[in-house]
Design an enzyme around this catalytic site. Structure first.
Site, PDB file in Angstrom:
ATOM      1  N   GLY A  15       0.676  -1.118  -0.015  1.00 41.28           N
ATOM      2  CA  GLY A  15       0.089  -0.141  -0.109  1.00 41.28           C
ATOM      3  C   GLY A  15       0.823   1.121  -0.060  1.00 41.28           C
ATOM      4  O   GLY A  15       1.962   1.208  -0.600  1.00 41.28           O
ATOM      5  N   GLU A  79      -8.265  -3.426   4.081  1.00 46.52           N
ATOM      6  CA  GLU A  79      -6.781  -3.611   4.655  1.00 46.52           C
ATOM      7  C   GLU A  79      -7.018  -4.170   5.985  1.00 46.52           C
ATOM      8  O   GLU A  79      -8.095  -3.611   6.804  1.00 46.52           O
ATOM      9  CB  GLU A  79      -6.174  -2.273   5.074  1.00 46.52           C
ATOM     10  N   TYR A  91       4.235  -9.882   2.721  1.00 44.99           N
ATOM     11  CA  TYR A  91       3.760  -9.378   1.435  1.00 44.99           C
ATOM     12  C   TYR A  91       4.042 -10.698   0.776  1.00 44.99           C
ATOM     13  O   TYR A  91       4.968 -11.465   0.698  1.00 44.99           O
ATOM     14  CB  TYR A  91       4.782  -8.319   0.815  1.00 44.99           C
ATOM     15  N   ARG A 104     -17.990   0.586  12.636  1.00 39.32           N
ATOM     16  CA  ARG A 104     -18.303   2.118  12.422  1.00 39.32           C
ATOM     17  C   ARG A 104     -18.081   2.427  10.875  1.00 39.32           C
ATOM     18  O   ARG A 104     -17.229   2.007  10.422  1.00 39.32           O
ATOM     19  CB  ARG A 104     -17.616   3.028  13.593  1.00 39.32           C
ATOM     20  N   LYS A 107     -14.048   7.757   8.788  1.00 36.67           N
ATOM     21  CA  LYS A 107     -14.327   9.032   9.398  1.00 36.67           C
ATOM     22  C   LYS A 107     -12.952   9.989   8.859  1.00 36.67           C
ATOM     23  O   LYS A 107     -12.000   9.295   8.850  1.00 36.67           O
ATOM     24  CB  LYS A 107     -14.646   9.325  10.692  1.00 36.67           C
ATOM     25  N   PHE A 109     -10.803  12.834  10.448  1.00 38.31           N
ATOM     26  CA  PHE A 109     -10.238  13.357  11.630  1.00 38.31           C
ATOM     27  C   PHE A 109      -9.344  14.843  11.602  1.00 38.31           C
ATOM     28  O   PHE A 109      -8.773  14.897  10.497  1.00 38.31           O
ATOM     29  CB  PHE A 109      -9.224  12.384  12.375  1.00 38.31           C
TER      30      PHE A 109
HETATM   31  C1  LIG Z   1      -9.245  -0.300  12.485  1.00 40.86           C
HETATM   32  C2  LIG Z   1      -8.711   0.587  11.611  1.00 40.86           C
HETATM   33  C3  LIG Z   1      -9.547   1.847  11.393  1.00 40.86           C
HETATM   34  C4  LIG Z   1      -9.481   3.022  10.534  1.00 40.86           C
HETATM   35  N1  LIG Z   1     -10.370   4.077  10.421  1.00 40.86           N
HETATM   36  C5  LIG Z   1     -10.026   4.935   9.556  1.00 40.86           C
HETATM   37  C6  LIG Z   1     -10.849   5.953   9.454  1.00 40.86           C
HETATM   38  O1  LIG Z   1     -11.852   6.260  10.327  1.00 40.86           O
HETATM   39  N2  LIG Z   1     -10.571   6.974   8.441  1.00 40.86           N
HETATM   40  C7  LIG Z   1      -9.642   6.905   7.795  1.00 40.86           C
HETATM   41  O2  LIG Z   1      -9.354   7.931   6.928  1.00 40.86           O
HETATM   42  N3  LIG Z   1      -8.843   5.778   7.683  1.00 40.86           N
HETATM   43  C8  LIG Z   1      -9.108   4.835   8.628  1.00 40.86           C
HETATM   44  N4  LIG Z   1      -8.308   3.756   8.559  1.00 40.86           N
HETATM   45  C9  LIG Z   1      -7.266   3.436   7.662  1.00 40.86           C
HETATM   46  C10 LIG Z   1      -5.904   3.859   7.739  1.00 40.86           C
HETATM   47  O3  LIG Z   1      -6.121   5.377   7.289  1.00 40.86           O
HETATM   48  C11 LIG Z   1      -4.970   3.183   6.716  1.00 40.86           C
HETATM   49  O4  LIG Z   1      -5.098   1.849   7.105  1.00 40.86           O
HETATM   50  C12 LIG Z   1      -3.709   3.536   6.670  1.00 40.86           C
HETATM   51  O5  LIG Z   1      -3.683   4.764   5.842  1.00 40.86           O
HETATM   52  C13 LIG Z   1      -2.623   2.646   5.929  1.00 40.86           C
HETATM   53  O6  LIG Z   1      -2.727   2.710   4.719  1.00 40.86           O
HETATM   54  P1  LIG Z   1      -1.719   1.783   3.743  1.00 40.86           P
HETATM   55  O7  LIG Z   1      -1.498   0.321   4.103  1.00 40.86           O
HETATM   56  O8  LIG Z   1      -1.789   2.341   2.583  1.00 40.86           O
HETATM   57  O9  LIG Z   1      -0.228   2.189   4.502  1.00 40.86           O
HETATM   58  C14 LIG Z   1      -8.279   2.705   9.651  1.00 40.86           C
HETATM   59  C15 LIG Z   1      -7.582   1.498   9.454  1.00 40.86           C
HETATM   60  C16 LIG Z   1      -7.747   0.727  10.374  1.00 40.86           C
HETATM   61  C17 LIG Z   1      -7.075  -0.646  10.661  1.00 40.86           C
HETATM   62  N1  LIG Z   2      -0.197  -7.464  12.599  1.00 43.64           N
HETATM   63  C1  LIG Z   2       0.177  -7.226  11.359  1.00 43.64           C
HETATM   64  N2  LIG Z   2      -1.035  -6.879  10.616  1.00 43.64           N
HETATM   65  C2  LIG Z   2      -1.168  -6.604   9.320  1.00 43.64           C
HETATM   66  N3  LIG Z   2       0.216  -6.543   8.750  1.00 43.64           N
HETATM   67  C3  LIG Z   2       1.255  -6.728   9.357  1.00 43.64           C
HETATM   68  C4  LIG Z   2       1.202  -7.102  10.661  1.00 43.64           C
HETATM   69  N4  LIG Z   2       2.691  -7.349  11.316  1.00 43.64           N
HETATM   70  C5  LIG Z   2       3.492  -7.011   9.935  1.00 43.64           C
HETATM   71  N5  LIG Z   2       2.662  -6.736   8.836  1.00 43.64           N
HETATM   72  C6  LIG Z   2       3.228  -6.515   7.611  1.00 43.64           C
HETATM   73  O1  LIG Z   2       3.181  -5.088   7.289  1.00 43.64           O
HETATM   74  C7  LIG Z   2       2.321  -4.687   6.208  1.00 43.64           C
HETATM   75  C8  LIG Z   2       1.315  -3.677   6.217  1.00 43.64           C
HETATM   76  O2  LIG Z   2       2.053  -2.490   6.791  1.00 43.64           O
HETATM   77  P1  LIG Z   2       1.853  -0.970   6.173  1.00 43.64           P
HETATM   78  O3  LIG Z   2       2.539   0.058   6.923  1.00 43.64           O
HETATM   79  O4  LIG Z   2       0.387  -0.951   6.110  1.00 43.64           O
HETATM   80  O5  LIG Z   2       2.206  -1.368   4.597  1.00 43.64           O
HETATM   81  P2  LIG Z   2       1.370  -1.285   3.317  1.00 43.64           P
HETATM   82  O6  LIG Z   2       1.033   0.474   2.898  1.00 43.64           O
HETATM   83  O7  LIG Z   2       2.280  -1.575   2.346  1.00 43.64           O
HETATM   84  O8  LIG Z   2       0.274  -1.919   3.501  1.00 43.64           O
HETATM   85  C9  LIG Z   2       1.608  -6.035   5.836  1.00 43.64           C
HETATM   86  O9  LIG Z   2       1.581  -6.184   4.390  1.00 43.64           O
HETATM   87  C10 LIG Z   2       2.550  -7.089   6.431  1.00 43.64           C
HETATM   88  O10 LIG Z   2       3.456  -7.749   5.430  1.00 43.64           O
HETATM   89 MG   LIG Z   3      -1.476  -1.374   4.776  1.00 48.53          MG
END
Ligand SMILES: Cc1cc2nc3c(=O)[nH]c(=O)nc-3n(C[C@H](O)[C@H](O)[C@H](O)COP(=O)(O)O)c2cc1C
Ligand SMILES: Nc1ncnc2c1ncn2[C@@H]1O[C@H](COP(=O)(O)OP(=O)(O)O)[C@@H](O)[C@H]1O
Ligand SMILES: [Mg+2]
Length: 155
Positions: A15, A79, A91, A104, A107, A109
């Protein structure tokens, strides 16, 4: 909204790298293909359920489906944050999830800190819900433990 549970499997892809770096909550992202194949009657928002990586153990999880309004993503993402400490990234592995219940809507923030504390509350809510007997039993579902079968990554 669709009746839950919903079971789903797919490869873990890259991501934006924000989950672990900015939020301290890594999320395993599904590929665009899996996101597009998601039923439209599963609305965006935050959910809880069970997850397992490859043939590993089944752990509690929280799931975010949508456009991450705080970051204004242009593509929908699905995710999973697994409530477990892993030794390494995974990965390219196959992630299997059972989505059990809704927490929920997504949102926006005012600050990163507010988003992080909402996520921490979601994690606590997921832990409580998944301890209930009716939710706990889905951890043992054959979806996670195919009789005699192994989950293989074909990529
Ligand atoms: C339990 C949970 C709740 C989340 N709630 C929100 C939310 O309310 N608003 C939002 O913009 N992103 C929310 N996110 C998403 C995060 O913004 C997102 O996982 C983060 O940007 C990481 O993205 P990436 O995997 O591309 O790095 C939530 C993620 C999780 C795991
Ligand atoms: N407890 C966990 N839950 C989810 N992903 C995890 C966890 N521990 C390690 N990871 C690793 O971290 C990566 C996600 O990290 P993140 O910062 O969200 O990166 P990306 O933006 O590439 O998704 C997952 O793809 C996985 O390989
Ligand atoms: Mg991620």
């Amino acid at each position: 909204m669709r009746q839950l549970p919903y079971f789903c499997r797919g490869e873990v892809v890259k991501g934006f790298g924000r989950g672990s770096r900015q939020l301290g909550v890594p999320t395993a992202n599904f590929s665009e293909q899996v996101v597009e194949s998601f039923p439209s009657d599963i609305s965006t928002g935050i959910y809880y359920g069970w997850a397992c990586v490859g043939n590993g153990d089944v752990h509690k999880m929280v799931l975010s489906i949508g456009w991450n309004p705080f970051y204004k993503n242009t593509k929908k993402s699905v995710e999973t944050h697994i409530i477990h400490t892993f030794k390494e990234d995974f990965y390219g592995e196959i992630l299997s999830i059972a989505i059990i219940g809704y927490i929920r809507p997504e949102k926006n923030f005012d600050s990163l800190e507010a988003l992080i504390s909402a996520i921490q509350e979601d994690i606590e809510e997921a832990k409580r819900q998944l301890d209930l007997p009716e939710h706990r039993k889905l951890k043992e579902d054959n979806f996670f433990h195919p009789p005699g079968g192994k989950i293989v990554n074909n990529h």
